[in-house]
Design a protein around this motif. Sequence first.
Motif, PDB file in Angstrom:
ATOM      1  N   ILE A   5      -6.056  12.096 -28.677  1.00 24.47           N
ATOM      2  CA  ILE A   5      -6.851  12.562 -29.823  1.00 24.47           C
ATOM      3  C   ILE A   5      -6.002  13.502 -30.677  1.00 24.47           C
ATOM      4  CG2 ILE A   5      -8.906  13.847 -30.540  1.00 24.47           C
ATOM      5  CD1 ILE A   5     -10.280  12.933 -27.997  1.00 24.47           C
ATOM      6  N   ASP A   6      -5.722  13.089 -31.884  1.00 24.11           N
ATOM      7  CA  ASP A   6      -4.908  13.877 -32.819  1.00 24.11           C
ATOM      8  C   ASP A   6      -5.837  14.478 -33.876  1.00 24.11           C
ATOM      9  OD1 ASP A   6      -3.214  14.876 -34.756  1.00 24.11           O
ATOM     10  OD2 ASP A   6      -1.825  13.187 -34.698  1.00 24.11           O
ATOM     11  N   THR A   7      -6.209  15.731 -33.684  1.00 20.10           N
ATOM     12  CA  THR A   7      -7.156  16.359 -34.607  1.00 20.10           C
ATOM     13  C   THR A   7      -6.498  16.728 -35.940  1.00 20.10           C
ATOM     14  OG1 THR A   7      -6.751  18.478 -33.496  1.00 20.10           O
ATOM     15  CG2 THR A   7      -8.697  17.239 -32.826  1.00 20.10           C
ATOM     16  N   GLU A   8      -5.170  16.864 -35.965  1.00 16.30           N
ATOM     17  CA  GLU A   8      -4.487  17.165 -37.229  1.00 16.30           C
ATOM     18  C   GLU A   8      -4.523  15.957 -38.151  1.00 16.30           C
ATOM     19  OE1 GLU A   8      -3.502  20.200 -38.080  1.00 16.30           O
ATOM     20  OE2 GLU A   8      -4.406  20.755 -36.164  1.00 16.30           O
ATOM     21  N   ALA A   9      -4.210  14.784 -37.596  1.00 10.93           N
ATOM     22  CA  ALA A   9      -4.243  13.549 -38.390  1.00 10.93           C
ATOM     23  C   ALA A   9      -5.653  12.982 -38.461  1.00 10.93           C
ATOM     24  CB  ALA A   9      -3.296  12.515 -37.781  1.00 10.93           C
ATOM     25  N   GLY A  10      -6.539  13.441 -37.553  1.00 10.86           N
ATOM     26  CA  GLY A  10      -7.912  12.953 -37.541  1.00 10.86           C
ATOM     27  C   GLY A  10      -8.053  11.545 -36.995  1.00 10.86           C
ATOM     28  N   ILE A  11      -7.230  11.204 -35.997  1.00 13.51           N
ATOM     29  CA  ILE A  11      -7.287   9.844 -35.451  1.00 13.51           C
ATOM     30  C   ILE A  11      -7.338   9.865 -33.919  1.00 13.51           C
ATOM     31  CG2 ILE A  11      -6.066   8.767 -37.389  1.00 13.51           C
ATOM     32  CD1 ILE A  11      -3.557   8.753 -35.584  1.00 13.51           C
ATOM     33  N   ILE A  12      -7.831   8.760 -33.359  1.00 13.41           N
ATOM     34  CA  ILE A  12      -7.798   8.517 -31.920  1.00 13.41           C
ATOM     35  C   ILE A  12      -6.886   7.327 -31.673  1.00 13.41           C
ATOM     36  CG2 ILE A  12      -9.140   7.775 -29.905  1.00 13.41           C
ATOM     37  CD1 ILE A  12     -11.516   9.294 -31.007  1.00 13.41           C
ATOM     38  N   LYS A  13      -5.911   7.510 -30.784  1.00  9.62           N
ATOM     39  CA  LYS A  13      -4.972   6.428 -30.461  1.00  9.62           C
ATOM     40  C   LYS A  13      -5.443   5.722 -29.192  1.00  9.62           C
ATOM     41  CE  LYS A  13      -1.848   9.619 -30.605  1.00  9.62           C
ATOM     42  NZ  LYS A  13      -0.585  10.396 -30.452  1.00  9.62           N
ATOM     43  N   ILE A  14      -5.559   4.408 -29.262  1.00 10.67           N
ATOM     44  CA  ILE A  14      -6.008   3.615 -28.115  1.00 10.67           C
ATOM     45  C   ILE A  14      -4.862   2.714 -27.653  1.00 10.67           C
ATOM     46  CG2 ILE A  14      -7.668   1.888 -27.300  1.00 10.67           C
ATOM     47  CD1 ILE A  14      -9.551   2.971 -29.505  1.00 10.67           C
ATOM     48  N   ASP A  15      -4.364   2.973 -26.451  1.00  7.79           N
ATOM     49  CA  ASP A  15      -3.259   2.155 -25.945  1.00  7.79           C
ATOM     50  C   ASP A  15      -3.381   1.870 -24.446  1.00  7.79           C
ATOM     51  OD1 ASP A  15      -2.683   4.612 -24.854  1.00  7.79           O
ATOM     52  OD2 ASP A  15      -0.774   4.895 -25.909  1.00  7.79           O
ATOM     53  N   LYS A  16      -4.558   2.143 -23.878  1.00  9.17           N
ATOM     54  CA  LYS A  16      -4.750   1.865 -22.449  1.00  9.17           C
ATOM     55  C   LYS A  16      -6.230   1.678 -22.147  1.00  9.17           C
ATOM     56  CE  LYS A  16      -4.302   6.841 -21.455  1.00  9.17           C
ATOM     57  NZ  LYS A  16      -4.063   7.199 -22.857  1.00  9.17           N
ATOM     58  N   ILE A  69      -5.159   1.486 -14.416  1.00 10.35           N
ATOM     59  CA  ILE A  69      -5.020   1.810 -15.837  1.00 10.35           C
ATOM     60  C   ILE A  69      -3.939   0.903 -16.392  1.00 10.35           C
ATOM     61  CG2 ILE A  69      -4.420   3.580 -17.528  1.00 10.35           C
ATOM     62  CD1 ILE A  69      -5.450   5.673 -15.624  1.00 10.35           C
ATOM     63  N   ASP A  70      -4.286   0.155 -17.430  1.00 13.49           N
ATOM     64  CA  ASP A  70      -3.367  -0.851 -17.965  1.00 13.49           C
ATOM     65  C   ASP A  70      -3.450  -0.846 -19.483  1.00 13.49           C
ATOM     66  OD1 ASP A  70      -1.555  -2.929 -18.051  1.00 13.49           O
ATOM     67  OD2 ASP A  70      -2.641  -4.190 -16.617  1.00 13.49           O
ATOM     68  N   THR A  71      -2.634  -1.686 -20.117  1.00 17.83           N
ATOM     69  CA  THR A  71      -2.715  -1.837 -21.565  1.00 17.83           C
ATOM     70  C   THR A  71      -4.044  -2.500 -21.924  1.00 17.83           C
ATOM     71  OG1 THR A  71      -1.480  -3.901 -21.330  1.00 17.83           O
ATOM     72  CG2 THR A  71      -0.235  -1.940 -21.967  1.00 17.83           C
ATOM     73  N   PRO A  72      -4.521  -2.343 -23.157  1.00 18.74           N
ATOM     74  CA  PRO A  72      -5.830  -2.892 -23.534  1.00 18.74           C
ATOM     75  C   PRO A  72      -5.899  -4.413 -23.495  1.00 18.74           C
ATOM     76  CG  PRO A  72      -5.144  -1.189 -25.071  1.00 18.74           C
ATOM     77  CD  PRO A  72      -3.949  -1.511 -24.219  1.00 18.74           C
ATOM     78  N   LYS A  73      -7.060  -4.919 -23.873  1.00 12.14           N
ATOM     79  CA  LYS A  73      -7.399  -6.332 -23.773  1.00 12.14           C
ATOM     80  C   LYS A  73      -6.371  -7.245 -24.434  1.00 12.14           C
ATOM     81  CE  LYS A  73     -11.393  -9.345 -24.620  1.00 12.14           C
ATOM     82  NZ  LYS A  73     -12.751  -9.402 -25.190  1.00 12.14           N
ATOM     83  N   SER A  74      -5.888  -6.877 -25.613  1.00 17.87           N
ATOM     84  CA  SER A  74      -4.903  -7.690 -26.341  1.00 17.87           C
ATOM     85  C   SER A  74      -4.019  -6.767 -27.173  1.00 17.87           C
ATOM     86  CB  SER A  74      -5.605  -8.704 -27.253  1.00 17.87           C
ATOM     87  OG  SER A  74      -6.273  -8.016 -28.303  1.00 17.87           O
ATOM     88  N   GLU A  75      -3.003  -7.353 -27.779  1.00 16.38           N
ATOM     89  CA  GLU A  75      -2.088  -6.567 -28.629  1.00 16.38           C
ATOM     90  C   GLU A  75      -2.852  -5.907 -29.772  1.00 16.38           C
ATOM     91  OE1 GLU A  75       1.948  -7.249 -31.339  1.00 16.38           O
ATOM     92  OE2 GLU A  75       1.257  -8.825 -29.985  1.00 16.38           O
ATOM     93  N   ASN A  76      -3.852  -6.605 -30.311  1.00 19.72           N
ATOM     94  CA  ASN A  76      -4.637  -6.053 -31.416  1.00 19.72           C
ATOM     95  C   ASN A  76      -5.499  -4.872 -30.983  1.00 19.72           C
ATOM     96  OD1 ASN A  76      -4.288  -9.168 -31.905  1.00 19.72           O
ATOM     97  ND2 ASN A  76      -4.555  -8.254 -33.927  1.00 19.72           N
ATOM     98  N   SER A  77      -5.756  -4.778 -29.673  1.00 22.58           N
ATOM     99  CA  SER A  77      -6.583  -3.684 -29.166  1.00 22.58           C
ATOM    100  C   SER A  77      -5.835  -2.361 -29.143  1.00 22.58           C
ATOM    101  CB  SER A  77      -7.086  -4.017 -27.764  1.00 22.58           C
ATOM    102  OG  SER A  77      -7.967  -5.126 -27.800  1.00 22.58           O
ATOM    103  N   ILE A  78      -4.517  -2.406 -29.256  1.00 20.61           N
ATOM    104  CA  ILE A  78      -3.730  -1.173 -29.384  1.00 20.61           C
ATOM    105  C   ILE A  78      -3.829  -0.750 -30.852  1.00 20.61           C
ATOM    106  CG2 ILE A  78      -1.440  -0.139 -29.179  1.00 20.61           C
ATOM    107  CD1 ILE A  78      -0.832  -2.243 -27.024  1.00 20.61           C
ATOM    108  N   ARG A  79      -4.536   0.331 -31.106  1.00 21.00           N
ATOM    109  CA  ARG A  79      -4.869   0.649 -32.486  1.00 21.00           C
ATOM    110  C   ARG A  79      -5.128   2.146 -32.661  1.00 21.00           C
ATOM    111  NH1 ARG A  79      -9.034  -1.017 -29.436  1.00 21.00           N
ATOM    112  NH2 ARG A  79     -11.181  -0.341 -29.853  1.00 21.00           N
ATOM    113  N   GLU A  80      -5.273   2.561 -33.908  1.00 24.73           N
ATOM    114  CA  GLU A  80      -5.633   3.932 -34.248  1.00 24.73           C
ATOM    115  C   GLU A  80      -6.934   3.905 -35.039  1.00 24.73           C
ATOM    116  OE1 GLU A  80      -2.328   5.548 -36.387  1.00 24.73           O
ATOM    117  OE2 GLU A  80      -1.176   5.976 -34.560  1.00 24.73           O
TER     118      GLU A  80
END
Length: 308
Positions: free
Chosen positions: A155-166, A185-196
Amino acid sequence: MKNDKTFDEIAERWKADKKPYVKRSTYAAYSLLIANHLRPAFGTQTEITEALVQRFVLDKLTQGLSQKSIKDILTVLKMILKFGVKNELTEYRRIDIKFPTPRERHRIEVLSKTQQRRIMAYIADHFTCLNLGIYICLCTGMRIGEICALTWDDIDTEAGIIKIDKTIQRIYLPEGGAKRTEVVIDTPKSENSIREIPMSRSLLRLVKPLKRAADGRFFVLTNTLRPTEPRIYRNYYKRFLQELGIPALKFHGLRHSFATRCIESRCDYKTVSVLLGHSNISTTLNLYVHPNLEQKKRCVEQMSRSLR
């Protein structure tokens, strides 16, 4: 081809060939489908025909499995048979399967705006880390495995984003005889699921003071180094809705509610698709974009005016 191998033999070779190239969770999912569905139906067969598979499909439908679940099973079956043909373990046989025409459209379950406002207001007044997870899912559309795996560093409160990579999930371990499971704990469902995902102002106000005092390595839902798993968090969420007197809604309904609110707010479909981590926009369109009666009336009226 004489001396075709049995399905069991081909499946075991296919699994050994596949294992180095897929995630542990994917391999476990394949193994579970084979053990629960394919092996009981085809294990000793050396000749898997279209008629045999068609009967299997109709039996599964009778047992109550959804068409999507059955199609997932068939995908694995076809991969195994293709592997068998390629490695000369069985002969090629064309298999075209028919599904009964659906009698009614599947409707996704979402919270009403009133219910959603009530939940968010309650969490703001009754804060716990577990409640915060529900609030985050309503504001971001995250999947349950993604929220269970979320740490404060994500959670990056300065940029105001949540990074999802697992993501966290409990997987089936096929080796070792007796059925065993393990939380990974693994990478998300697909490559597109890694997102901000950008945070709304209300979510940012809620997490900003918490982030300043939090250990970045800690998981958000527990605020410790030990995560909670989806099954346990799902049970907590069920009790949460009961306490508020809100009708039962699957946890995935929070994700559906987020997407529905985005569509209702006239967000462009491509952006909604990216926020949800869908592999393609058609998934988003098929799930969430269904014109209501007012939109239909407006469309017909516009057409009528163009003829005047």
